[in-house]
Design an enzyme around this catalytic site. Structure first.
Site: not given
Ligand code: PLP
Length: 419
Positions: A206, A369
């Site tokens: 990220q 997820c």
């Protein structure tokens, strides 16, 4: 409950407002263009000796060089330090499992991780624990910063790896990676000078978009990257492995077979995806500064306006109110500019998520997820937040194609939803 519907979007134009860039990003047109020839005329297998093969191998080599340079490597030999994998998840697995495999002379090796790592780290260490590896979880404070004082206390001679993410995918908190690497190096010098351990790994998936990822500045031995968070294709990641002071890689492969990726990841290279990854990296570095400033401003604007609509909202992680007076470089040493994890008191995140989706705004309740499984976010739990707050929190993540106009539009829609 697994929630699935798509009736409110126009599936031809996809004209909803996408505020879930931390989950994935669209492929940039420049990236698509760079990839296309490798699906058609340049289809060779990089391992083949003939022209077609050499052409493909040259593309892989050039791509490796681009990624290597973007993380601060310069010598040709260093380029071997970048290993392409099938995802960042695989790169994290290679880092954790590969280091443990290499270290098998150490009885019951130990790995130290933070409690807010991505699932691909946390579930891997859980699995390694079953196989006899000792796992130490470093707690975080209420903003998501790793308690680094505790790190000094838990390092020992069995520690083969410390794995702490650069920036968190749910709250955007940025860890003081340089400080952590210094603690590890100092400890090593004093207590384990002849050993290569402990190694230091960071998941920079990220972070790459916004932060300096020079591996020498950061002092990391291993670093994970992913293409689909930076406008590259899905299904391609990379692991940087510092092989400077060792003639051998400090890691063993998880996938064996052919000799691709310097024997660390067998299987014919995904040439088009590798080329796309490199293009995405190049663009991300080029746009990093400008985008960081643009997105920070957008996020602050969004936050201030949102507070006018519903004054009770609060940020999970590092508060924007405390950071928006800072210079950009100080600001991004604490939090990513693009991720806002917001608590909406008196609202259920699940209900809001559906209402937002019906209003054609794509946000998420946490990590992509986990969000399909409606589980309370382990990251927000690790911050010590009460369950009721976690169940009322949503993640907004902005990106390259987010515009002020979109934000204004979203705010209007939120006003209606919260009425
Ligand atoms: N690490 C972090 C911090 C992430 O945000 C993600 C993405 O979900 C991953 C790892 C896994 O990346 P990939 O989807 O390439 O396996």
């Amino acid at each position: 409950m697994v929630y699935r519907h798509n009736f409110s979007y126009d599936s031809k134009t996809n004209k909803g407002i996408y505020l879930d860039y931390a989950a994935t990003t669209p492929v940039a047109s420049e990236v698509m263009k760079a990839m296309m020839p490798y699906f058609s005329e340049k289809y060779g297998n990089p391992s083949s000796v003939h022209y077609f093969g050499q052409q493909a191998m040259a593309a892989v080599d050039e791509s490796r060089e681009i990624v290597a340079k973007a993380i601060g490597l310069s010598a040709v030999n260093d380029f071997r330090s970048v290993i392409f994998t099938g995802s960042a998840t695989e790169a994290n697995n290679l880092a954790l499992r590969g280091v443990v495999k290499f270290s098998d002379k150490i009885l019951k090796p130990k790995i130290i991780v933070s409690t807010i790592e991505h699932e691909s780290v946390l579930r891997t260490v859980k699995d390694l624990e079953k196989a006899g590896v000792e796992i130490e979880y470093l707690p975080v404070d209420d903003k998501g910063f790793v308690q680094i004082e505790k790190l000094k206390k838990v390092l020992d001679k069995k520690t083969v790896l410390v794995s702490i993410m650069y920036a968190n995918n749910e709250i955007g908190t940025v860890q003081p990676i340089k400080k952590i690497s210094k603690i590890i190096k100092d400890w090593k010098l004093e207590n384990n000078p002849d050993s290569i351990y402990p190694l230091f790994h960071t998941d920079a998936v990220q972070a790459f978009q916004y932060l300096n990822c020079n591996v020498f500045d950061l002092g990391v031995d291993l670093m994970t990257l992913s293409a689909h968070k930076i406008y590259g294709p899905k299904g391609i990641g990379a692991l940087y492995i510092n092989n400077k002071d060792s003639s051998n890689f400090k890691i063993l492969p998880l996938i064996t077979g052919g000799h691709q990726e310097f024997d660390l990841r067998a299987g014919t290279e995904n040439v088009a995806a590798i080329v796309g990854f490199a293009k995405a990296v190049e663009l991300a570095v080029l746009l990093r500064k400008k985008e960081t400033e643009r997105i920070s401003k957008l996020a602050v604007y969004f936050w201030r306006e949102l507070k006018k609509i519903y004054s009770k909202v609060e940020i999970n992680g590092v508060d924007l109110e405390k950071t928006d007076f800072l210079k950009t470089e100080d600001y991004i040493s604490l939090r990513l500019p693009n991720i806002l994890n917001i608590y909406f008191p008196n609202y259920s995140a699940e209900d809001l998520l559906i209402k937002f989706d019906m209003a054609q705004i794509a946000v998420s309740a946490g990590s992509a997820c986990l969000s399909r499984f409606s589980k309370p976010s382990p990251v927000l739990q690790a911050l010590g937040l009460p369950l009721q707050r976690i169940k009322s929190s949503l993640r907004f993540s902005f990106g390259r194609f987010t515009t002020k106009e979109e934000i204004v539009n979203v705010l209007k829609k939120i006003k209606n939803i919260l009425k």
